[in-house]
Motif scaffolding. Structure first.
Motif, mmCIF file in Angstrom:
data_model
loop_
_atom_site.group_PDB
_atom_site.id
_atom_site.type_symbol
_atom_site.label_atom_id
_atom_site.label_comp_id
_atom_site.label_asym_id
_atom_site.label_seq_id
_atom_site.Cartn_x
_atom_site.Cartn_y
_atom_site.Cartn_z
ATOM 1 N N GLY A 185 22.742 27.068 -29.109
ATOM 2 C CA GLY A 185 23.089 28.350 -28.511
ATOM 3 C C GLY A 185 24.552 28.674 -28.636
ATOM 4 N N GLY A 186 25.275 27.940 -29.483
ATOM 5 C CA GLY A 186 26.687 28.212 -29.672
ATOM 6 C C GLY A 186 27.585 27.512 -28.680
ATOM 7 N N ASP A 187 27.113 26.425 -28.065
ATOM 8 C CA ASP A 187 27.925 25.684 -27.101
ATOM 9 C C ASP A 187 28.415 24.389 -27.735
ATOM 10 O OD1 ASP A 187 29.150 24.501 -24.947
ATOM 11 O OD2 ASP A 187 27.275 23.885 -23.972
ATOM 12 N N PRO A 188 29.666 24.353 -28.220
ATOM 13 C CA PRO A 188 30.166 23.127 -28.839
ATOM 14 C C PRO A 188 30.624 22.092 -27.828
ATOM 15 C CG PRO A 188 31.866 24.789 -28.906
ATOM 16 C CD PRO A 188 30.652 25.444 -28.277
ATOM 17 N N THR A 189 30.579 22.425 -26.520
ATOM 18 C CA THR A 189 31.070 21.485 -25.504
ATOM 19 C C THR A 189 29.989 20.525 -25.028
ATOM 20 O OG1 THR A 189 30.546 22.898 -23.593
ATOM 21 C CG2 THR A 189 32.633 23.296 -24.730
ATOM 22 N N LEU A 190 28.757 20.667 -25.523
ATOM 23 C CA LEU A 190 27.688 19.758 -25.138
ATOM 24 C C LEU A 190 28.156 18.319 -25.342
ATOM 25 C CD1 LEU A 190 24.679 19.518 -24.254
ATOM 26 C CD2 LEU A 190 24.105 19.487 -26.692
ATOM 27 N N SER A 191 28.041 17.497 -24.296
ATOM 28 C CA SER A 191 28.722 16.199 -24.288
ATOM 29 C C SER A 191 27.748 15.039 -24.469
ATOM 30 C CB SER A 191 29.484 16.026 -22.964
ATOM 31 O OG SER A 191 30.069 14.745 -22.896
ATOM 32 N N SER A 233 31.709 14.618 -19.362
ATOM 33 C CA SER A 233 32.385 14.803 -20.642
ATOM 34 C C SER A 233 33.821 14.315 -20.560
ATOM 35 C CB SER A 233 32.352 16.278 -21.033
ATOM 36 O OG SER A 233 33.132 16.507 -22.181
ATOM 37 N N THR A 234 34.276 13.703 -21.647
ATOM 38 C CA THR A 234 35.674 13.271 -21.730
ATOM 39 C C THR A 234 36.583 14.368 -22.252
ATOM 40 O OG1 THR A 234 35.325 12.404 -23.949
ATOM 41 C CG2 THR A 234 34.988 10.888 -22.116
ATOM 42 N N ASP A 235 35.992 15.453 -22.770
ATOM 43 C CA ASP A 235 36.785 16.497 -23.413
ATOM 44 C C ASP A 235 36.689 17.853 -22.736
ATOM 45 O OD1 ASP A 235 37.647 14.930 -25.857
ATOM 46 O OD2 ASP A 235 35.470 14.797 -26.072
ATOM 47 N N TYR A 236 35.580 18.153 -22.069
ATOM 48 C CA TYR A 236 35.374 19.477 -21.493
ATOM 49 C C TYR A 236 34.853 19.339 -20.068
ATOM 50 C CZ TYR A 236 35.570 20.785 -26.416
ATOM 51 O OH TYR A 236 35.953 20.942 -27.724
ATOM 52 N N PRO A 237 35.676 19.618 -19.060
ATOM 53 C CA PRO A 237 35.208 19.528 -17.667
ATOM 54 C C PRO A 237 34.036 20.475 -17.415
ATOM 55 C CG PRO A 237 37.601 19.722 -17.777
ATOM 56 C CD PRO A 237 37.101 19.970 -19.157
ATOM 57 N N GLY A 238 33.024 19.942 -16.724
ATOM 58 C CA GLY A 238 31.873 20.765 -16.378
ATOM 59 C C GLY A 238 30.896 20.997 -17.495
ATOM 60 N N ALA A 239 31.022 20.263 -18.611
ATOM 61 C CA ALA A 239 30.144 20.490 -19.753
ATOM 62 C C ALA A 239 28.748 19.941 -19.492
ATOM 63 C CB ALA A 239 30.732 19.836 -21.003
ATOM 64 N N ALA A 240 27.748 20.570 -20.131
ATOM 65 C CA ALA A 240 26.386 20.038 -20.111
ATOM 66 C C ALA A 240 26.341 18.749 -20.920
ATOM 67 C CB ALA A 240 25.423 21.065 -20.692
ATOM 68 N N THR A 241 25.356 17.901 -20.639
ATOM 69 C CA THR A 241 25.285 16.598 -21.298
ATOM 70 C C THR A 241 23.991 16.439 -22.068
ATOM 71 O OG1 THR A 241 24.276 15.487 -19.413
ATOM 72 C CG2 THR A 241 26.682 15.611 -19.451
ATOM 73 N N GLY A 301 13.260 21.522 -22.673
ATOM 74 C CA GLY A 301 14.442 21.276 -21.846
ATOM 75 C C GLY A 301 15.532 22.265 -22.181
ATOM 76 N N THR A 302 16.390 22.569 -21.203
ATOM 77 C CA THR A 302 17.501 23.500 -21.390
ATOM 78 C C THR A 302 18.668 23.074 -20.507
ATOM 79 O OG1 THR A 302 16.013 25.351 -21.859
ATOM 80 C CG2 THR A 302 18.270 25.898 -21.244
ATOM 81 N N VAL A 303 19.870 23.149 -21.045
ATOM 82 C CA VAL A 303 21.077 22.879 -20.265
ATOM 83 C C VAL A 303 22.046 24.026 -20.474
ATOM 84 C CG1 VAL A 303 20.860 20.366 -20.249
ATOM 85 C CG2 VAL A 303 22.012 21.498 -22.169
ATOM 86 N N GLU A 304 22.977 24.206 -19.531
ATOM 87 C CA GLU A 304 23.922 25.307 -19.550
ATOM 88 C C GLU A 304 25.351 24.779 -19.585
ATOM 89 O OE1 GLU A 304 22.911 28.365 -19.773
ATOM 90 O OE2 GLU A 304 20.776 27.951 -19.465
ATOM 91 N N SER A 305 26.197 25.498 -20.290
ATOM 92 C CA SER A 305 27.613 25.140 -20.371
ATOM 93 C C SER A 305 28.328 25.539 -19.090
ATOM 94 C CB SER A 305 28.261 25.858 -21.558
ATOM 95 O OG SER A 305 28.377 27.250 -21.267
ATOM 96 N N ALA A 306 29.604 25.228 -19.020
ATOM 97 C CA ALA A 306 30.453 25.767 -17.960
ATOM 98 C C ALA A 306 30.552 27.277 -18.149
ATOM 99 C CB ALA A 306 31.833 25.117 -18.023
#
Length: 754
Positions: A449-455, A460-468, A570-575
């Motif tokens: 879905g265009g979320d590169p912060t998926l951890s 996440s070590t790189d993006y606070p609040g990121a989906a995992t 399954g579905t997860v959401e970014s910050a």
């Protein structure tokens, strides 16, 4: 005369040519060839008559025979002549043919000789050309070897210079780090000193309070003693009166009205508790004398103990009030109840950071130009520099140098992307990543879905609040109900077009700062969480991460598309996107900025590609009321060397976020790096500079030959300014260009300029 003469050139049976009568007649016609008989003279007549000579017919026959003989002779001569002529002609023709053949042979020989000469000349020229080419090649090789040697020498010199510059930079960074450490140590010492002073002040205040409370206690004790003395006096009087009436009344408990209770006081004050009943006064041994001192001491000690108890209870109530949240009860469950305590009214706390004052003086444009112009002429900034400074509150342009000329924005272009995202999308929106069932049993499809912060780590070590990925895998495992995973397909179809933009270098993706832009990625396309190097196959990496989280690390991972109408597993959401904008600005995250730019394109019905994002960002800025003249974008991150942005547009974007004219754009300012504190400005501070802590907040921009800085600055007089400085012709080292811009920002912050 009847014989037929032969034709010229033909032979009769006898070998002599035959001549026809007509031809013979023609042959004898010329007078030169026929001798006319002499006319008969008198002598002839006489002889004829005497001898009875021949007749006329005989003479004609003889003449004819003579003529025939003459003709034959002539014909023979003619035939011989003709044969001779024919032979001569034949010989001549043969000679002519031989001559012509000889001429032809001579011509052929001459042509062959000429051709041979030409071939020899061509061969000589070819040999000369080849020789020249060989000589030129040898010269080129020699030149190339010389150039290579020169290049190697230059490269070695450049490498040495780079090593020296790196050493200088490292030394400068070390000095800066030491300075920062010293500043931090000084700040910590100052903070410790301030804390110590505050603690000492608190202790002094506590001692004063204790002294005040001790004085109040002493006053209350004195008042209590006075009351006790009055009680004793009354008791003595009553005892005396009772002694006189003892014969009339039996001795028993005395019925007296209770002493009124003290009026309750405010929290922190105390009063002696009312007993409601007093002990009967014992008759003194001698009327009119004071009670025994021991009784007073005991009562005073009791009063002091009760007073101390009340103070402790009051302090407990105060602590309980401070620890109680606003939404619940104001009394702790185990708090001791003090019914008579009177508590003060509590109000909401005031803001820690107050709004800027409106009475701060505005810098004078002439004075400001006098400060900035020499700094902008620094050699490291090179030519082609543009800049603008604007007062946020009024919009007045205080300084302008070619601010309308488009320049290379580098990463300051993320300011445009951030404003487009915050004004197009709801700041609370999130980016979804889903897994659906594949086309075969056990196959799952990871839909980006265009979320590169998926951890791949939790958290996440790189993006606070990121989906995992772990959360997503847990949902998929539960949805599969124990069915084994047989394969993973990665669906990147949300994004279209090339994976890299025009103006990106061949080494830009993958690199330590960029990656191919795909709809699916984990950890910002890093090769490992927390590292800077990015991957060249973000989608496949995400598929492998999901397979590993599902306990099937060895199943095949392929790129493809999800089946139509597939069941969601399954579905997860970014910050929220406003938090993603802050992260993209603060860390200058190129992949995150490109992904957010495509979200703007999707929201505007445009292709989720580099071109679609560029068009969508431009349209969003126009809709926000900004002048986009001269704007030419080819990506959303500013990594493209083909991007062009005028300095005034960067200032307009910053001011729109700062003055509130752009809705929901406050996340743009909170994402700006703070000089000397965080983000890409964490280590950029002018040693001994004029700027106060936190007064410079700006987005950096850095490419080869380009150094930009755009953001806000709080002047020494408390005036908030928006500024942009774009130098796309810098020379020398990277730190030289950045340092020159830092000096400009520091001077702008420290300048009252009035």
């Amino acid at each position: 005369m009847g014989a037929i003469a032969a034709r010229p050139g033909e032979e009769s049976d006898g070998g002599a040519p035959e001549v026809s009568t007509d031809e013979a007649a023609e042959a004898v016609a010329p007078p030169a060839e026929v001798v006319e008989p002499a006319a008969p003279g008198p002598a002839a007549d006489d002889a004829g008559e005497a001898e009875a000579g021949p007749s006329e017919a005989d003479r004609a026959a003889a003449q004819a025979a003579a003529d025939l003989a003459a003709v034959k002779q002539w014909a023979a001569e003619r035939a011989a002549a003709e044969r001779a002529a024919a032979e001569a002609a034949a010989e001549a023709a043969a000679a002519q043919a031989a001559a012509e053949d000889a001429e032809l042979e001579r011509a052929r020989a001459e042509q062959a000789a000429a051709d041979l000469a030409a071939v020899r000349e061509w061969a000589a020229q070819r040999a000369a050309a080849e020789q020249a080419a060989e000589e030129q090649a040898a010269a080129d090789r020699a030149a190339a070897e010389e150039q290579a040697a020169t290049d190697r020498a230059a490269a070695e010199a450049a490498r040495a210079e780079a090593d020296r510059a790196a050493a200088e930079q490292a030394e400068a960074e070390q000095r800066a780090a030491e300075q920062v450490a010293a500043d931090r140590a000084a700040a910590e010492r100052a903070a410790q000193q301030e804390e110590q002073e505050q603690q000492e002040a608190a202790e002094r205040a506590q001692r004063q309070l204790e002294q005040q409370e001790a004085a109040a206690t002493a006053q209350r004790a004195a008042a209590q003693q006075a009351a006790e003395r009055a009680d004793v006096q009354r008791a003595q009087e009553e005892w005396a009166a009772g002694r006189h009436s003892a014969v009339r009344a039996p001795v028993g408990d005395e019925q007296r009205p209770e002493r009124p209770r003290p009026t309750p006081r405010a929290r922190g004050a105390s009063a002696a508790p009312a007993t409601g009943r007093r002990r009967a006064a014992e008759p003194p041994p001698d009327a009119g004398t004071a009670p025994r001192p021991a009784g007073r001491r005991r009562r005073t000690a009791l009063v002091a103990a009760l007073l101390a108890l009340v103070l402790v209870v009051a302090a407990g109530v105060l602590v309980t009030l401070r620890l109680t949240d606003r939404s619940g009860s104001t009394v702790a469950a185990d708090a001791e109840q003090v019914p008579d305590a009177v508590l003060p009214e509590l109000s909401d706390p005031g803001p820690v950071l107050t709004a800027l004052g409106t009475d701060a003086p505005l810098p004078d444009p002439t004075a400001l130009a006098g400060v900035l112009s020499p700094l902008l002429a620094a050699p490291a900034l090179g030519g082609g520099l543009s800049a603008q400074v604007v007062d946020v509150a009024t919009g007045q342009v205080l300084f302008d140098r070619d601010a309308a000329d488009p320049s290379t924005p580098a990463s300051t272009a993320k300011l445009l992307t951030g404003l487009a995202v915050l004004t197009t999308l709801d700041p609370t929106d999130t980016l979804s990543t889903s897994v659906v069932a594949g086309s075969s049993p056990g196959q799952v499809v990871l839909v980006g879905g265009g979320d590169p912060t998926l951890s791949t780590t939790d958290p996440s070590t790189d993006y606070p609040g990121a989906a995992t990925v772990a959360d997503l895998a847990a949902q998929v495992t539960q949805a599969l109900g124990g069915q084994p995973v047989t394969g993973v397909v990665v669906d990147n179809s949300l994004f279209t077009g090339p994976l890299t933009a025009s103006g990106w270098g061949a080494d830009d993706a993958p690199s330590s700062y960029a990656a191919p832009v795909t709809a699916t990625a984990v950890d910002g396309a890093r090769v490992a969480p927390g590292e800077s190097q990015r991957s060249g196959s973000p989608g496949t990496d995400a598929g492998r991460a999901l397979a590993a989280a599902l306990g099937a690390p060895d199943v095949p991972v392929d790129l493809g598309q999800a089946p139509a109408g597939a069941r969601t597993l399954g579905t997860v959401e970014s910050a929220p996107v406003d938090r993603l904008v802050e992260e993209a600005l603060n860390a200058s995250d190129n992949l995150l900025a490109e992904s957010l730019g495509r979200q703007v394109a999707l929201a505007r019905g445009l292709p989720a590609s580099f071109d679609g994002a560029a068009d969508a960002i431009t349209a969003a800025l126009t809709d926000a009321g900004l002048d986009t003249t001269g704007l030419d974008l080819h990506d959303a991150s500013g990594l493209s060397q083909d991007d062009r942005v005028p300095a005034h547009l960067l200032v307009d974007v910053v001011r729109a976020a700062a003055d509130g004219s752009a809705d929901h754009a406050d996340g743009l300012l909170s994402g700006l790096p703070v000089a000397g504190y965080d983000g890409t400005l964490a280590e950029r501070v002018v040693a001994g500079g004029q700027a106060g802590p936190g007064s410079v907040r700006a987005k950096t921009g850095t490419l080869l030959g380009t150094n930009d800085l755009a953001g806000t600055v709080l002047t020494a007089d408390g005036r908030l300014l928006a500024f942009a400085v774009m130098a796309d012709g810098t020379v020398g080292s990277l730190t030289a260009g950045e340092g020159s811009l830092d000096v400009v920002a520091d001077a702008l912050a420290g300048c009252g300029c009035r």
